[in-house]
Design an enzyme around this catalytic site. Structure first.
Site, mmCIF file in Angstrom:
data_model
loop_
_atom_site.group_PDB
_atom_site.id
_atom_site.type_symbol
_atom_site.label_atom_id
_atom_site.label_comp_id
_atom_site.label_asym_id
_atom_site.label_seq_id
_atom_site.Cartn_x
_atom_site.Cartn_y
_atom_site.Cartn_z
ATOM 1 N N LYS A 67 -19.536 -32.525 -48.496
ATOM 2 C CA LYS A 67 -19.171 -32.402 -47.060
ATOM 3 C C LYS A 67 -19.729 -33.160 -45.908
ATOM 4 O O LYS A 67 -19.828 -33.433 -45.490
ATOM 5 C CB LYS A 67 -18.675 -31.122 -46.268
ATOM 6 C CG LYS A 67 -17.694 -30.147 -46.796
ATOM 7 C CD LYS A 67 -17.583 -28.585 -46.549
ATOM 8 C CE LYS A 67 -16.217 -28.034 -46.287
ATOM 9 N NZ LYS A 67 -16.133 -26.872 -45.801
ATOM 10 N N ASP A 103 -12.552 -26.712 -39.908
ATOM 11 C CA ASP A 103 -12.907 -25.644 -40.654
ATOM 12 C C ASP A 103 -13.000 -24.429 -38.776
ATOM 13 O O ASP A 103 -12.440 -23.090 -38.661
ATOM 14 C CB ASP A 103 -13.789 -25.739 -41.470
ATOM 15 C CG ASP A 103 -13.771 -25.910 -42.122
ATOM 16 O OD1 ASP A 103 -12.406 -25.807 -43.156
ATOM 17 O OD2 ASP A 103 -15.108 -26.612 -43.012
#
Ligand code: ATR
Length: 279
Positions: A67, A103
Site C-alpha cells: 500500500k 479505507d
C-alpha cells in the site's frame, strides 16, 4: 468492447474476499468486468504496475504489503491517499494511473450505519500498522476529541503517533502497560487494528481489557465473525462491530470509481455474511 479486468495486488492474497465481492457486484450490475487476485512479490511491484498500463487493466486494489510502496510508481495520488500515506485503489484512465484510498471512507460509513458520530468522541486505537494509520487520520478528520494508540512495539507506536500529530495530539501507551486495559473503558470508541484474533489460539491484544455499556468496540477483523476481543466486549455490555462492513464499503467506493456504477452494498454484505457463515 473487450471484457475489462480489475484486480488486487497483494502478497499473500489468496484469502482475499475482494474477488468474490467485486465479481458478485459486476454480475449483479450486468457489467463485463472480471476481478482477479494477483499475488505480487514485492520485487515485482513496479512491473505489476507497468503491466496495468500494458494490459489496460481498468483498476486494482492494493493490499499488504504494497500500500505504501506502490505510491512511487503511480502518475499521481489524491489528497485522501496522501493524508493516509497509503494507496488501496488505483484507477487507470487511458494509461494514467491515479492512487486513492477508500479505507477511511469505508470505515466512516460503517460507523454511520451504526449511528455512531465520531465528532467530539474519545478514541483508543490498538495497533500501529497501516490500518491503524488510515483509521487514525480518518477519525481526526472526522472531528474526534482525544486519541490514544496502544501497541505491542513502542517504536512502531511512537512512529504512528508522530505521523498522526499533524492531525491532532495523540498519546501512546504500550500494550504491556498496566494502564492499557482500563484505558479502554474510558473511550467512546475502541478500534482493534492488529491481526491478533484471526487465529483461534491468538491471545488478546491487551491482557485485561475493560469494556463498558454505551461504548462501541470495533474489530477490523471479519473472519472469524466474532473475535475473542469482540466477544469479551459484547459480554461486558458494549456495542460491537466487526470488519465486514468496512470491507464492503471500501470496495463499494472503489467499484464506483472504476465502473461509474453503484455497488450493490446491502446485497454484497448479505452474500459475504452467508459465505463467512459457511467457512
Ligand atoms: P495492517 O496494514 O493490517 O495494519 P500491519 O501494518 O502489518 O498490518 O500492522 C500489524 C499490527 O498488528 C501492528 O500494530 C503489530 O504490532 P507491532 O507493531 O508490535 O508489530 C500488530 N501485531 C501483529 N502481530 C502481533 C502480535 N502477535 N502481538 C501483538 N501485536 C501484533
Amino acid at each position: 468492447m473487450p471484457d475489462r479486468v480489475l484486480g488486487i495486488f497483494g502478497h499473500p492474497v489468496a484469502h482475499s474476499l475482494s474477488p468474490l465481492m467485486h465479481n458478485f457486484a459486476a454480475k449483479k450490475r450486468g457489467l463485463q468486468f472480471t476481478y482477479v487476485a494477483f499475488d505480487v512479490e514485492p520485487a515485482q511491484l513496479k512491473n505489476a504496475v507497468a503491466g496495468m498500463r500494458a494490459l489496460g487493466i481498468a483498476g486494482v486494489n492494493v493490499t499488504v504489503p504494497h500500500k505504501e510502496a506502490v505510491m512511487q510508481y503511480l502518475d499521481g495520488v489524491d489528497d485522501e491517499a496522501r493524508a493516509i500515506g497509503a494507496v488501496n485503489t488505483i484507477i487507470n484512465t487511458g494509461g494514467k494511473l491515479t492512487g486513492t484510498n477508500t479505507d477511511g471512507k469505508g470505515f466512516l460509513r460503517a460507523l454511520k450505519a451504526r449511528k455512531f458520530n465520531p465528532r467530539g468522541k474519545s478514541v483508543v486505537i490498538i495497533g500501529a500498522g497501516g490500518s491503524s494509520r488510515a483509521i487514525g487520520v480518518t477519525l481526526w478528520q472526522a472531528g474526534v476529541k482525544h486519541m490514544t494508540v496502544i501497541n505491542r512495539t513502542s517504536a512502531a507506536g511512537k512512529n504512528l503517533v508522530k505521523g498522526l500529530s499533524p492531525f491532532g495530539a495523540t498519546t501512546f501507551v504500550p500494550a504491556a502497560s498496566s494502564r492499557a486495559g482500563s484505558l479502554l473503558a474510558n473511550a467512546d470508541l475502541v478500534v482493534q487494528c492488529t491481526s491478533l484474533g484471526m487465529k483461534k489460539d491468538d491471545p488478546l491484544p491487551i491482557r485485561n481489557p475493560a469494556f463498558r455499556g454505551g461504548q462501541l468496540v470495533y474489530d477490523i477483523i471479519y473472519s472469524p465473525v466474532e473475535t475473542r476481543f469482540l466477544a469479551a466486549a459484547r459480554k461486558a455490555g458494549a456495542d460491537t462491530i466487526n470488519g465486514l462492513a468496512m470491507l464492503v464499503y471500501q470496495g463499494s467506493e472503489s467499484f464506483r470509481l472504476w465502473t461509474g456504477k453503484k455497488f450493490p452494498d446491502e446485497a454484497a454484505l448479505a452474500m459475504l455474511k452467508g459465505y463467512l457463515g459457511r467457512i
